[in-house]
Design an enzyme around this catalytic site. Structure first.
Site, short mmCIF file in Angstrom:
data_model
loop_
_atom_site.label_atom_id
_atom_site.label_comp_id
_atom_site.label_asym_id
_atom_site.label_seq_id
_atom_site.Cartn_x
_atom_site.Cartn_y
_atom_site.Cartn_z
N PRO A 108 0.83 -1.20 0.00
CA PRO A 108 0.00 0.00 0.00
C PRO A 108 0.87 1.26 0.00
CG PRO A 108 -0.01 -1.07 2.16
CD PRO A 108 0.68 -2.00 1.22
N CYS A 128 0.15 5.45 0.05
CA CYS A 128 -0.73 6.63 0.04
C CYS A 128 -0.40 7.54 -1.12
CB CYS A 128 -0.52 7.44 1.31
SG CYS A 128 -1.10 6.63 2.79
N ALA A 167 -3.40 2.81 2.31
CA ALA A 167 -4.10 2.89 3.60
C ALA A 167 -5.41 3.65 3.41
CB ALA A 167 -3.22 3.61 4.62
N GLN A 197 -5.64 -1.99 1.88
CA GLN A 197 -5.22 -1.89 3.28
C GLN A 197 -6.25 -1.08 4.05
OE1 GLN A 197 -1.83 0.60 4.50
NE2 GLN A 197 -0.98 -1.20 5.52
N TYR A 244 0.38 3.58 13.50
CA TYR A 244 -1.05 3.91 13.43
C TYR A 244 -1.80 3.13 14.53
CZ TYR A 244 0.58 6.29 9.32
OH TYR A 244 1.27 7.12 8.50
N ARG A 247 -0.40 -6.26 8.32
CA ARG A 247 0.93 -5.64 8.29
C ARG A 247 1.32 -5.28 9.72
NH1 ARG A 247 3.72 -1.22 4.23
NH2 ARG A 247 4.37 -3.14 3.22
N LEU A 280 13.22 -1.66 0.66
CA LEU A 280 14.43 -1.59 -0.16
C LEU A 280 14.75 -2.91 -0.86
CD1 LEU A 280 16.62 0.87 1.94
CD2 LEU A 280 15.50 1.28 -0.26
N GLY A 340 7.81 -1.49 -3.31
CA GLY A 340 7.07 -0.24 -3.29
C GLY A 340 7.63 0.81 -4.23
N ARG A 341 8.65 1.51 -3.76
CA ARG A 341 9.14 2.66 -4.54
C ARG A 341 9.67 2.27 -5.91
NH1 ARG A 341 12.32 4.86 0.56
NH2 ARG A 341 12.28 2.60 0.89
C1 LIG Z 1 4.52 7.12 -1.33
C2 LIG Z 1 4.46 6.08 -0.24
C3 LIG Z 1 3.27 5.88 0.45
C4 LIG Z 1 3.18 4.88 1.43
N1 LIG Z 1 1.97 4.62 2.02
C5 LIG Z 1 1.83 3.52 2.81
C6 LIG Z 1 0.56 3.08 3.23
O1 LIG Z 1 -0.48 3.62 2.83
N2 LIG Z 1 0.50 2.01 4.06
C7 LIG Z 1 1.63 1.33 4.46
O2 LIG Z 1 1.53 0.37 5.22
N3 LIG Z 1 2.85 1.71 4.03
C8 LIG Z 1 2.97 2.75 3.19
N4 LIG Z 1 4.19 3.07 2.68
C9 LIG Z 1 5.32 2.14 2.93
C10 LIG Z 1 5.43 1.14 1.79
O3 LIG Z 1 4.30 0.29 1.74
C11 LIG Z 1 6.68 0.26 1.95
O4 LIG Z 1 6.56 -0.49 3.13
C12 LIG Z 1 7.95 1.08 2.00
O5 LIG Z 1 7.95 2.05 0.96
C13 LIG Z 1 9.20 0.23 1.90
O6 LIG Z 1 9.23 -0.49 0.69
P1 LIG Z 1 10.10 0.02 -0.59
O7 LIG Z 1 11.51 0.22 -0.09
O8 LIG Z 1 9.98 -1.08 -1.58
O9 LIG Z 1 9.51 1.30 -1.05
C14 LIG Z 1 4.32 4.09 1.75
C15 LIG Z 1 5.52 4.33 1.07
C16 LIG Z 1 5.60 5.29 0.07
C17 LIG Z 1 6.89 5.48 -0.68
#
Ligand SMILES: Cc1cc2nc3c(=O)[nH]c(=O)nc-3n(C[C@H](O)[C@H](O)[C@H](O)COP(=O)(O)O)c2cc1C
Length: 363
Positions: free
Chosen positions: A24, A26, A60, A102, A186, A234, A304, A326-327
């Site tokens: 997820p 945001c 979320a 989520q 949260y 989560r 990461l 994610g990113r």
């Molecule tokens: C733009 C953005 C929004 C995020 N929103 C949420 C969210 O809504 N719920 C959540 O559990 N984590 C959220 N995260 C965390 C990501 O789900 C993820 O756990 C985190 O970015 C690490 O993974 P990555 O290194 O692959 O990006 C968000 C991360 C980013 C970059």
């Protein structure tokens, strides 16, 4: 070459095409502060599904208005919000992805500024500028944010009911996977952590009390959503701070979740208190592995994970059952296609795009 990344995984009888899932994220892209999904959500989520991910988990989504992180978050406390998500889900599923969402309550970290689109991004939104009173397990603020009102037992019961009602709407919208947000500081995590939960009633003190809210939510969601939906939770496996949630406690909580029919734990960390986090490639994977070993539940590793071979290695060495990317998926929604090419699997290219992925020849 072995290809665990593209080996399907079946949960609750639902076959998921691969093990690259989108966590997820945001977007802060709701236009009218009404929690209703917009064209942005369709294109954003649609592109991630079209790019080949096994599961795409929608950001979320507040189960009540005061449970949103910001006024620009998605919500799922009314039917209009459900009906706006339904065509997005339909499109994601048409692309072969499993659609997840989520369900969240931001607790003491609600009423915050969205990440973009406003001059200000720090602190709580004042009540006279569209903010709202926040709630938490105890009247203890996250540093820099408003002091929450301590939920009483009736308030807790209403939160549980709101999660269940949102779960029902999510299933009605077509989602096949629900993730309860129990991480990142949260509301659910605030109850789990002694750093934010100072209660002396049945919801505070020993771990079984701090986990009570989460377990009640899980039971209510499963009851309302039915047996066929995949239920994930989560968790933040550590607060990265003395006196906070520990990996061992998280393993115990995951075991309780397994007994209650949770299908997968998505293992993240942090977010409940400011902390120095030693972030680096795959830095949260060991926590996922500990939960997997201790609870025997399937787990998702996140944080990461940016390269196909890195992801493949995590799965091959049985450190996790799926990876959440994610990113890297924001940078390139085609990451699953690239990953398939890197590990020698058949790339999940949608039919209208196939010519773009053939050897370059005359058009
Ligand atoms: C733009 C953005 C929004 C995020 N929103 C949420 C969210 O809504 N719920 C959540 O559990 N984590 C959220 N995260 C965390 C990501 O789900 C993820 O756990 C985190 O970015 C690490 O993974 P990555 O290194 O692959 O990006 C968000 C991360 C980013 C970059």
């Amino acid at each position: 070459m072995s290809q665990r990344l593209f080996e399907p995984i079946t949960l609750r009888g639902i076959q998921i095409r691969n093990r690259i899932w989108v966590p997820p994220m945001c977007q802060y892209a709701v236009e009218e502060h009404d929690g209703v999904a917009t064209d942005w959500h369709l294109v954003h989520l649609g592109a991630l599904a079209r790019g080949g991910a096994g599961v795409v988990i929608v950001e979320a989504t507040g189960v009540v208005p005061e449970g949103r992180i910001s006024p620009k978050d998605l919500g799922l406390w009314n039917d209009e919000q459900r009906d706006a998500l339904a065509p997005i889900v339909r499109f994601m599923r048409s692309q072969g992805a499993v659609a997840g969402i989520q369900l969240a309550h931001a607790g003491r970290k609600a009423s915050a500024w969205p990440e973009w689109g406003t001059e200000q991004t720090d602190g709580s939104i004042p009540l006279d500028a569209g903010g709202w009173e926040t709630v938490g397990p105890s009247a203890v603020a996250f540093p820099g944010l408003r002091v929450p009102r301590e939920l009483d037992e009736q308030g807790i019961a209403e939160v549980v009911r709101a999660f269940a009602a949102a779960a029902r709407r999510a299933v009605e919208a077509g989602f096949e996977l629900l993730e309860i947000h129990g991480a990142h500081g949260y509301l659910v995590h605030e109850f789990l952590s002694p750093m934010s939960n100072h209660r002396t009633d049945a919801y505070g003190g020993p771990l079984e009390n701090r986990a009570r809210l989460l377990l009640e939510i899980v039971d209510a969601v499963r009851h309302e959503a039915g047996e066929s939906v995949v239920l994930a939770v989560r968790l933040s496996a550590t607060d990265w701070a003395d006196g906070g949630v520990t990996s061992d406690e998280t393993v115990q909580v995951a075991s309780w979740l397994g007994e209650r029919g949770v299908d997968l734990v998505d293992v993240s960390t942090g977010g409940n208190v400011p902390a120095a986090i030693p972030a680096g490639p795959g830095y949260q994977v060991p926590f996922a592995t500990a939960v997997r070993a201790g609870s025997k539940l399937p787990v998702g590793a996140v944080g990461l994970i940016t390269e196909a071979r890195q992801a493949e290695h995590i799965l091959l060495t049985e450190q996790a059952d799926v990876v959440l990317v994610g990113r890297e998926m924001l940078r390139d929604p085609n990451f699953p296609i690239r990953a398939a090419q890197a590990v020698g699997a058949t790339p999940p290219v949608p039919a209208p795009y196939r010519r773009g992925f053939r050897q370059a020849t005359a058009a």
